[in-house]
Design a protein around this motif. Structure first.
Motif, short mmCIF file in Angstrom:
data_model
loop_
_atom_site.label_atom_id
_atom_site.label_comp_id
_atom_site.label_asym_id
_atom_site.label_seq_id
_atom_site.Cartn_x
_atom_site.Cartn_y
_atom_site.Cartn_z
N UNK A 327 36.06 19.89 -67.28
CA UNK A 327 36.57 18.72 -66.59
C UNK A 327 36.82 17.60 -67.59
N UNK A 328 37.12 16.40 -67.09
CA UNK A 328 37.44 15.28 -67.97
C UNK A 328 36.26 14.89 -68.85
N UNK A 329 35.04 15.17 -68.39
CA UNK A 329 33.84 14.85 -69.16
C UNK A 329 33.42 15.99 -70.08
N UNK A 330 34.27 17.01 -70.20
CA UNK A 330 34.05 18.18 -71.08
C UNK A 330 32.92 19.07 -70.58
N UNK A 331 32.57 18.98 -69.31
CA UNK A 331 31.54 19.85 -68.73
C UNK A 331 32.20 21.17 -68.31
N UNK A 332 31.45 22.27 -68.48
CA UNK A 332 31.97 23.59 -68.11
C UNK A 332 31.97 23.77 -66.59
N UNK A 333 32.86 24.62 -66.14
CA UNK A 333 32.99 24.90 -64.70
C UNK A 333 31.75 25.63 -64.20
N UNK A 334 31.09 25.11 -63.16
CA UNK A 334 29.84 25.72 -62.65
C UNK A 334 30.13 26.86 -61.67
N UNK A 335 30.54 27.99 -62.17
CA UNK A 335 30.98 29.09 -61.31
C UNK A 335 29.90 29.53 -60.34
N UNK A 336 28.69 29.80 -60.83
CA UNK A 336 27.64 30.33 -59.96
C UNK A 336 27.25 29.34 -58.87
N UNK A 337 27.25 28.04 -59.21
CA UNK A 337 26.94 27.04 -58.20
C UNK A 337 28.02 27.00 -57.11
N UNK A 338 29.27 27.15 -57.52
CA UNK A 338 30.36 27.16 -56.54
C UNK A 338 30.28 28.41 -55.66
N UNK A 339 29.98 29.56 -56.26
CA UNK A 339 29.94 30.81 -55.50
C UNK A 339 28.87 30.78 -54.42
N UNK A 340 27.80 30.05 -54.67
CA UNK A 340 26.75 29.96 -53.67
C UNK A 340 27.28 29.37 -52.36
N UNK A 341 28.26 28.49 -52.46
CA UNK A 341 28.84 27.90 -51.26
C UNK A 341 29.96 28.72 -50.66
N UNK A 342 30.42 29.74 -51.37
CA UNK A 342 31.51 30.58 -50.88
C UNK A 342 31.05 32.00 -50.57
N UNK A 350 37.97 33.77 -50.92
CA UNK A 350 37.19 33.44 -52.11
C UNK A 350 38.10 33.05 -53.28
N UNK A 351 39.14 33.85 -53.51
CA UNK A 351 40.04 33.57 -54.62
C UNK A 351 40.87 32.30 -54.37
N UNK A 352 41.26 32.07 -53.13
CA UNK A 352 41.98 30.84 -52.81
C UNK A 352 41.10 29.62 -53.10
N UNK A 353 39.84 29.68 -52.69
CA UNK A 353 38.92 28.58 -52.95
C UNK A 353 38.70 28.38 -54.45
N UNK A 354 38.58 29.49 -55.18
CA UNK A 354 38.38 29.40 -56.63
C UNK A 354 39.58 28.76 -57.31
#
Length: 402
Positions: A327-342, A350-354
């Motif tokens: 992101x703009x702050x150079x933080x990596x994408x939190x894939x596992x945290x996002x998947x918990x909500x999907x 799932x792929x549309x949300x991703x």
């Protein structure tokens, strides 16, 4: 085994990137009215300053810098307009000045030369940008032609996916994926070639071609991986002869048969994620082997291992374009945290949300290709396909019928 005929989803059409090649360079980055206002304001200030300083310090010749600046940011027509205007201003200033005839001639000649060089530089820039856009578009279109359109279906698997190539020439990558129906079940690969550029695409294509052949020919998954290793090594040998750098390929190779377990050989790639019964977790494989092309540096023999894929579960595999997006702050994408909500989503949702979330997270600025496959077991009862799946079925390479 047999496969139904495939067809595209109605109302969808493929838009290849790069169809507006050179559009930004040709039309310019500054609007006509904004450019006119800037040039008129700058001209007025320079002429006023020239009047104040008088013959002791002529500053009107500084206007010749304006066409050079315009050649960098403006279209060819805008640059020509700026050059004509600046020439007129310099001529008018010279006619109203007290200098000698030869000072006037020299000033006009210098201005015309500088303006002509600015116009020529703008034309060269636009021609170069258009050519580079055409080459980028060709590379991306080639990727899309080699990589299979998704989704596809086999006797064992529904395979949905997203593939978003980067169009910037120095960032275009070598993400690969393939789904092959074989006499031994369905074989799937997802991988990423080291490095960027056209050479990375070439190495990826070599790996895909080897996979398509070996997936149908080899009875074991380790045999498929050995064939991939040999193909990458051969490609590196050829690359060395032509002066290109040798490359390795991280890859996750999966095998699906009629059982509820999946075979896997992980060659330096990201582990798969399993979504089932409202939970999402990374599949813990016992061993991660060296990437393809580097087996000569390791004493380990690659072996397949297996894990459970229950009916109704979704297996998500991605490339590092997902996990290393920032992101703009150079933080990596939190894939596992996002998947918990999907975790309750189906493969397509799932792929549309991703895709949408990645676009929002990065602000639309990516530095790597993005590839992801969402895999779900096909019903084992031989019944008809769900309507939503049948609408987008595509036959797969290596399929056999009886």
């Amino acid at each position: 085994m047999s496969l139904g005929k495939g067809r595209r989803a109605p109302g969808r059409k493929t838009v290849l990137p790069g169809t507006d090649a050179g559009a930004t360079a040709a039309t310019g980055r500054i609007g006509n009215w904004a450019l006119a206002g800037l040039v008129l304001l700058l001209s007025a200030l320079i002429v006023l300053l020239d009047v104040v300083t008088g013959e002791d310090l002529r500053v009107v010749p500084l206007l010749v810098v304006v066409p050079a600046l315009a050649s960098v940011f403006c279209s060819l027509r805008q640059t020509v307009w700026v050059a004509v205007w600046i020439t007129a201003v310099v001529v008018g200033s010279g006619l109203g000045g007290d200098g000698t005839f030869w000072d006037f001639v020299f000033g006009i000649g210098f201005t015309v030369l500088a303006c002509a060089l600015g116009v020529a530089a703008c034309a060269a820039r636009i021609r170069h940008a258009t050519e580079m856009d055409r080459l980028r578009s060709a590379a991306v279109a080639l990727q899309r032609q080699i990589l299979r359109p998704l989704p596809v279906i086999t006797d064992q698997v529904f395979a949905y996916g997203i593939y978003e190539p980067i169009e910037e020439d120095r960032f275009v990558g070598g993400d690969i994926y393939e789904v092959v129906q074989s006499p031994y079940g369905t074989r799937v690969i997802i991988g990423d070639v080291q490095g960027k550029g056209i050479a990375a695409i070439g190495a990826g294509f070599a790996a895909i071609a080897a996979f398509r052949e070996a997936a149908v020919r080899e009875p074991t998954l380790t045999g498929v991986v050995e064939a991939l290793e040999a193909a990458v090594v051969r490609h590196n040998a050829f690359s060395a002869q032509t002066g290109e750098a040798e490359r390795f390929v991280t890859a996750l190779v999966l095998g699906f048969d009629e059982e509820d377990r999946v075979q896997a050989v992980n060659c330096g790639h990201l582990p798969p994620r399993l979504l089932h019964e409202g939970r999402a977790s990374a599949v813990r494989l016992e061993r991660t082997y060296v990437p393809l092309g580097l087996a000569g540096l390791s004493r380990e023999t690659r072996m397949a291992e297996s894990f459970a894929l229950p009916p109704g579960a979704t297996l998500l595999v991605v490339t590092d374009g997902v996990t290393e997006a920032r992101d703009a702050a150079r933080a990596f994408y939190p894939l596992d945290r996002r998947l918990a909500g999907w975790a309750g989503h189906g493969p397509r949702e799932l792929l549309d949300a991703l895709r949408v979330d990645l676009e929002t997270f990065t602000g639309g600025i990516r530095r790597d290709d993005v590839a992801a496959l969402a895999l779900r077991r096909a019903p084992g009862d031989g019944g008809p396909l769900p309507a939503a799946v049948a609408d987008e079925v595509r036959p797969v390479a290596g399929a056999v019928s009886d």
